[in-house]
Design an enzyme around this catalytic site. Structure first.
Site, mmCIF file in Angstrom:
data_model
loop_
_atom_site.group_PDB
_atom_site.id
_atom_site.type_symbol
_atom_site.label_atom_id
_atom_site.label_comp_id
_atom_site.label_asym_id
_atom_site.label_seq_id
_atom_site.Cartn_x
_atom_site.Cartn_y
_atom_site.Cartn_z
ATOM 1 N N GLY A 1 2.026 51.753 59.709
ATOM 2 C CA GLY A 1 1.122 52.904 59.654
ATOM 3 C C GLY A 1 0.549 53.249 61.023
ATOM 4 N N GLY B 1 -5.551 45.402 57.743
ATOM 5 C CA GLY B 1 -6.458 46.538 57.988
ATOM 6 C C GLY B 1 -5.832 47.603 58.873
ATOM 7 C CG LEU B 2 -3.816 50.290 57.318
ATOM 8 C CD1 LEU B 2 -4.297 51.629 56.760
ATOM 9 C CD2 LEU B 2 -2.325 50.142 57.074
ATOM 10 C CB CYS C 1 -4.018 50.576 53.047
ATOM 11 S SG CYS C 1 -4.339 48.947 53.752
ATOM 12 C CG ASN D 1 0.265 49.896 49.833
ATOM 13 O OD1 ASN D 1 0.247 48.729 50.236
ATOM 14 N ND2 ASN D 1 0.029 50.923 50.631
ATOM 15 N N GLY E 1 8.357 46.369 46.256
ATOM 16 C CA GLY E 1 7.437 45.395 45.693
ATOM 17 C C GLY E 1 8.195 44.146 45.297
ATOM 18 N N GLY E 2 8.243 43.189 46.222
ATOM 19 C CA GLY E 2 8.837 41.893 45.915
ATOM 20 C C GLY E 2 10.337 41.820 45.985
ATOM 21 N N GLY F 1 9.917 44.479 51.985
ATOM 22 C CA GLY F 1 8.666 44.226 52.707
ATOM 23 C C GLY F 1 8.483 42.787 53.119
HETATM 24 C C1 LIG Z 1 1.560 42.445 56.408
HETATM 25 C C2 LIG Z 1 1.725 43.731 55.645
HETATM 26 C C3 LIG Z 1 1.390 44.949 56.254
HETATM 27 C C4 LIG Z 1 1.532 46.151 55.568
HETATM 28 N N1 LIG Z 1 1.214 47.332 56.203
HETATM 29 C C5 LIG Z 1 1.401 48.521 55.554
HETATM 30 C C6 LIG Z 1 1.159 49.765 56.226
HETATM 31 O O1 LIG Z 1 0.815 49.824 57.412
HETATM 32 N N2 LIG Z 1 1.330 50.913 55.512
HETATM 33 C C7 LIG Z 1 1.751 50.914 54.203
HETATM 34 O O2 LIG Z 1 1.889 51.979 53.608
HETATM 35 N N3 LIG Z 1 2.031 49.731 53.557
HETATM 36 C C8 LIG Z 1 1.860 48.556 54.202
HETATM 37 N N4 LIG Z 1 2.157 47.375 53.559
HETATM 38 C C9 LIG Z 1 2.686 47.405 52.160
HETATM 39 C C10 LIG Z 1 4.212 47.274 52.113
HETATM 40 O O3 LIG Z 1 4.840 48.337 52.805
HETATM 41 C C11 LIG Z 1 4.713 47.225 50.640
HETATM 42 O O4 LIG Z 1 4.335 48.422 49.980
HETATM 43 C C12 LIG Z 1 4.172 46.044 49.855
HETATM 44 O O5 LIG Z 1 4.014 44.911 50.681
HETATM 45 C C13 LIG Z 1 5.037 45.684 48.648
HETATM 46 O O6 LIG Z 1 6.349 45.326 49.035
HETATM 47 P P1 LIG Z 1 6.804 43.778 49.307
HETATM 48 O O7 LIG Z 1 6.349 42.979 48.110
HETATM 49 O O8 LIG Z 1 8.288 43.831 49.440
HETATM 50 O O9 LIG Z 1 6.121 43.330 50.554
HETATM 51 C C14 LIG Z 1 2.026 46.145 54.227
HETATM 52 C C15 LIG Z 1 2.389 44.928 53.638
HETATM 53 C C16 LIG Z 1 2.262 43.729 54.311
HETATM 54 C C17 LIG Z 1 2.675 42.450 53.637
#
Ligand SMILES: Cc1cc2nc3c(=O)[nH]c(=O)nc-3n(C[C@H](O)[C@H](O)[C@H](O)COP(=O)(O)O)c2cc1C
Length: 301
Positions: A45, A71-72, A128, A190, A241-242, A263
């Site tokens: 982001g 926290g972005l 977020c 998310n 998601g996962g 992710g």
């Molecule tokens: C460390 C971390 C940072 C993330 N930063 C962002 C972000 O900047 N913007 C956003 O839309 N999602 C962010 N996400 C969410 C992921 O893009 C994703 O939607 C979420 O982790 C679920 O997918 P996953 O289970 O494969 O990780 C972040 C996730 C993680 C773990």
């Protein structure tokens, strides 16, 4: 065998993307992963100004996943345009820029700055759970989501993906609000808001107290929400998601996702995205699937 998918007239060579915030802008990963192989890189982001992020500790392991409260943190749009876009342009992959903000004006500023840049799509993070102001506030009420989506659509030059929060009662209602406001696509999920307590120190593990849960533990929730959202709207859905394997990715496609994002798994296995692309092709070969379209929404009712 055709693995190409098209979302809002943008053609992706395969449906596998990186999930925002887990892959930077690909720089750290490009030693391991041939970015040319990916359907798209979705960036971390980016806001109108640099954000320092939350105090540490801000990540913790959990069963089958992790909590984060980053926290972005990001360097702001100026550095992003100068440093990250030229880097990504070197590769034959699509560029999706994830946008964050604390007010509607913040989002609009970033969207306008990106209007002159050579990027393929914008993903708007209104979901977020780790920033107090803005962000999630726009993603938890259908009327707020409608409002910010229509304002962004009024200014954006690239197609807009609205990234939805799972921390809502009715995901179908949120998907419909984004669609009605003109979103070109939606992405979900998310992270789920979570908490971890250290029983020995009797304190919160994360300085922020709460964090976003991601990783394999959330996958069944994500599949259910992708299924519900894709049945609620006609616009394409990007599922995440996962996802840890090609089978997980196919599960999201069958549930109704036109593309998927990887992710937290990138942290465990930096080769995950490429292995998943190869695994989807192997699955298609095994089951005689000629076109990936046959899989999208293909779960037998
Ligand atoms: C460390 C971390 C940072 C993330 N930063 C962002 C972000 O900047 N913007 C956003 O839309 N999602 C962010 N996400 C969410 C992921 O893009 C994703 O939607 C979420 O982790 C679920 O997918 P996953 O289970 O494969 O990780 C972040 C996730 C993680 C773990």
């Amino acid at each position: 065998m055709n693995t190409k998918v098209t979302i809002a007239d943008v053609e992706f060579k395969n449906p596998v993307m990186t999930a925002s915030g887990t892959f930077g802008s690909g720089m750290e990963y490009s030693d391991f992963v041939d970015l040319n192989k990916l359907g798209a890189v979705v960036t971390k982001g980016v806001a109108n100004v640099p954000w320092p992020g939350n105090p540490v500790p801000r990540v913790a392991e959990t069963y089958g996943g992790m909590l984060n409260a980053i926290g972005l943190q990001n360097p702001g749009i100026d550095v992003f345009i100068e440093r990250d876009i030229p880097f990504l342009k070197k590769f034959d992959t699509k560029i999706i820029v994830n946008v964050c903000g604390k007010s509607v004006e913040d989002y609009l500023e970033v969207v306008e700055r990106l209007g002159d840049e050579d990027v393929d799509m914008l993903e708007i993070n209104v979901s977020c759970p780790n920033v107090k102001e803005g962000a999630i506030a726009f993603g938890q009420k259908a009327d707020s989501l409608y409002n910010i989506t229509s304002q962004i659509k009024g200014r954006a030059k690239q197609p807009v993906i609205m990234k939805l929060s799972p921390n809502v009662t009715d995901i179908g209602e949120m998907a419909k609000a984004a669609e009605a406001a003109g979103a070109d696509a939606i992405s979900l999920i998310n992270t789920l808001t979570g908490m971890k307590i250290d029983v020995h120190r009797r304190t919160f593990v994360l300085a922020n107290k709460t964090g976003g849960l991601s990783g394999p533990a959330i996958k069944p929730v994500a599949v259910r929400m992708v299924y519900q959202a894709s049945h609620a709207v006609k616009i394409p859905v990007i599922g995440m998601g996962g996802i840890a394997s090609a089978e997980d990715a196919v599960e999201f496609l069958l549930a109704g996702a036109s593309a998927i994002a990887v992710g937290a798994m990138n942290f465990v296995n930096p080769y995950a995205t490429v292995e998943i692309i190869e695994g989807i092709e192997a699955y298609m070969k095994k089951y005689g699937v000629r076109d990936i379209q046959e899989l999208i929404g293909g779960v037998r009712e």
